[in-house]
Design an enzyme around this catalytic site. Structure first.
Site, PDB file in Angstrom:
ATOM      1  N   CYS A  22     -12.178  27.708  37.721  1.00 48.64           N
ATOM      2  CA  CYS A  22     -11.212  27.007  38.562  1.00 48.64           C
ATOM      3  C   CYS A  22     -11.221  25.512  38.245  1.00 48.64           C
ATOM      4  O   CYS A  22     -10.166  24.889  38.110  1.00 48.64           O
ATOM      5  CB  CYS A  22     -11.531  27.236  40.039  1.00 48.64           C
ATOM      6  SG  CYS A  22     -10.334  26.499  41.176  1.00 48.64           S
ATOM      7  N   CYS A  73     -13.898  31.934  47.162  1.00 44.64           N
ATOM      8  CA  CYS A  73     -12.776  31.587  48.045  1.00 44.64           C
ATOM      9  C   CYS A  73     -11.778  32.716  48.223  1.00 44.64           C
ATOM     10  O   CYS A  73     -11.172  32.849  49.291  1.00 44.64           O
ATOM     11  CB  CYS A  73     -12.078  30.323  47.535  1.00 44.64           C
ATOM     12  SG  CYS A  73     -11.247  30.510  45.934  1.00 44.64           S
TER      13      CYS A  73
END
Length: 365
Positions: free
Chosen positions: A107, A204
């Protein structure tokens, strides 16, 4: 061509206290601050999902409110397609191949310090800033160095080994020189609602259940691939419902009973087998690391002494670089280390300085 303004900075706003204080500090320094939140996946943050994940609808609202309080422009951007392709699909694919992924590194690499830097350029901003706990410095030759955060308990340099000199020119880490409680104190003093907001600590996009359930539900190609659980001699100990539910070093949830404590010591995707063994079978003398990136390549050579960290929160192990071939490195430990996990990240330090890192291919006896 857009002219980049050195007094303009885009702050990646997660809705948490760290990125909020990063924006606060930069504004107090007199910079023109623009807040951007990256919408990466569907996550509503309701009572049925994990409260410690990030990127929920509530996080977006918190980021917006902070920008309103600080009188900053705020732009929510949709990165869902990029996130699914570069992070979620990679996450599932790695587990499906018997490897253990690190989605936070991807990410940062593919979105926060790639796509977001491009968005910043479009807005004429010279800098992107984040709430990462890490320090950046510049030497007399104009070369950038990455250092562990002042708050070693919060240090996040492990996730940032992929940053190169060109990227570091355009990235700021305002909270890296503060302790966590100091950051909360700054937020509280400024009246920011997020000053005592809990930290996000989970994956997440896995908001409920186990990560293997997420893979089974969203990537059906990995569902229901039953196979054998065996010992190191090949004796069958039980069955599994898919190798994506296992990782090297795992002890719990193995689905077998034995007189001794067993660990996952190997995953054989080509045979669809999970191998169990005693803890001592996890210890390795060396690791092969691929796709290695160095913050400053000219600092590194065969024989360079480093401290190697094979997982976040894992104590660094004194090591030496014994071979370098292109983007591959062979690292010899000065004492054996355990749970070497293909797919995870190995990061190299010299004291507090981050030298580089790469992806673990395998451990070597």
């Amino acid at each position: 061509m857009t002219v980049l303004q050195k007094n303009r900075v885009v702050v990646a706003m997660s809705g948490g206290v760290d990125s909020s204080v990063a924006a606060l500090l930069l504004k107090e320094q007199g910079l023109e601050v623009i807040g951007i939140s990256m919408k990466t996946h569907e996550g509503n943050g309701d009572d049925n999902s994990r409260s410690q994940t990030c990127c929920t609808a509530q996080d977006l609202q918190d980021a917006r409110q902070v920008c309103q309080q600080l009188d900053l422009p705020f732009y929510p951007l949709n990165f869902k397609d990029e996130f699914r392709e570069n992070v979620m699909q990679y996450f599932a694919s790695e587990y499906g191949q018997g490897r253990t992924p690190n989605p936070c590194v991807l990410c940062n690499d593919k979105l926060k310090f790639s796509s977001l830097l491009e968005k910043a350029r479009q807005l004429g901003a010279y800098y992107v800033a984040t709430g990462h706990y890490v320090r950046k410095s510049r030497d007399s030759n104009g070369r950038y160095h990455l250092m562990k955060a002042r708050d070693l308990n919060k240090d996040q340099s492990y996730f940032l080994f992929g940053l190169d000199q060109q990227q570091l020119e355009h990235i700021l880490f305002p909270v890296g020189r503060y302790m966590k409680e100091e950051v909360r104190g700054l937020a509280e003093k400024a009246g920011l609602k997020v000053s005592q907001k809990p930290e996000s600590q989970e994956i997440c996009f896995v908001t409920t259940g186990h990560y293997s359930d997420f893979i089974s539900n969203n990537f059906p190609q990995y569902r229901g691939k039953r196979g054998m659980i065996v010992d190191r001699e090949g004796h069958v100990l039980g069955e599994h419902d898919g190798i994506h539910a296992f990782t090297i070093g795992q002890r719990r949830g193995l689905g077998v009973s034995a007189a001794e404590r067993l660990y996952v010591t190997g995953i054989l995707p080509e045979e669809n087998k999970v191998v169990l063994g005693p803890q001592e079978a996890l210890m390795k003398n060396s690791i092969l690391v691929k796709e290695v990136r160095w913050v400053q390549r000219d600092q590194i050579s065969v024989g360079t002494a480093v401290e190697t960290q094979i997982r976040y929160r894992h104590p660094p192990t004194p090591s030496v670089i014994s071979r370098l071939e292109g983007s591959m490195a062979l690292i010899d430990f000065k004492r054996p280390d355990g749970a070497i996990t293909p797919g995870q990240v190995a990061v190299f330090y010299r004291g507090e300085e981050l030298l580089g890192g790469g992806w673990i291919e395998k451990g070597i006896d």
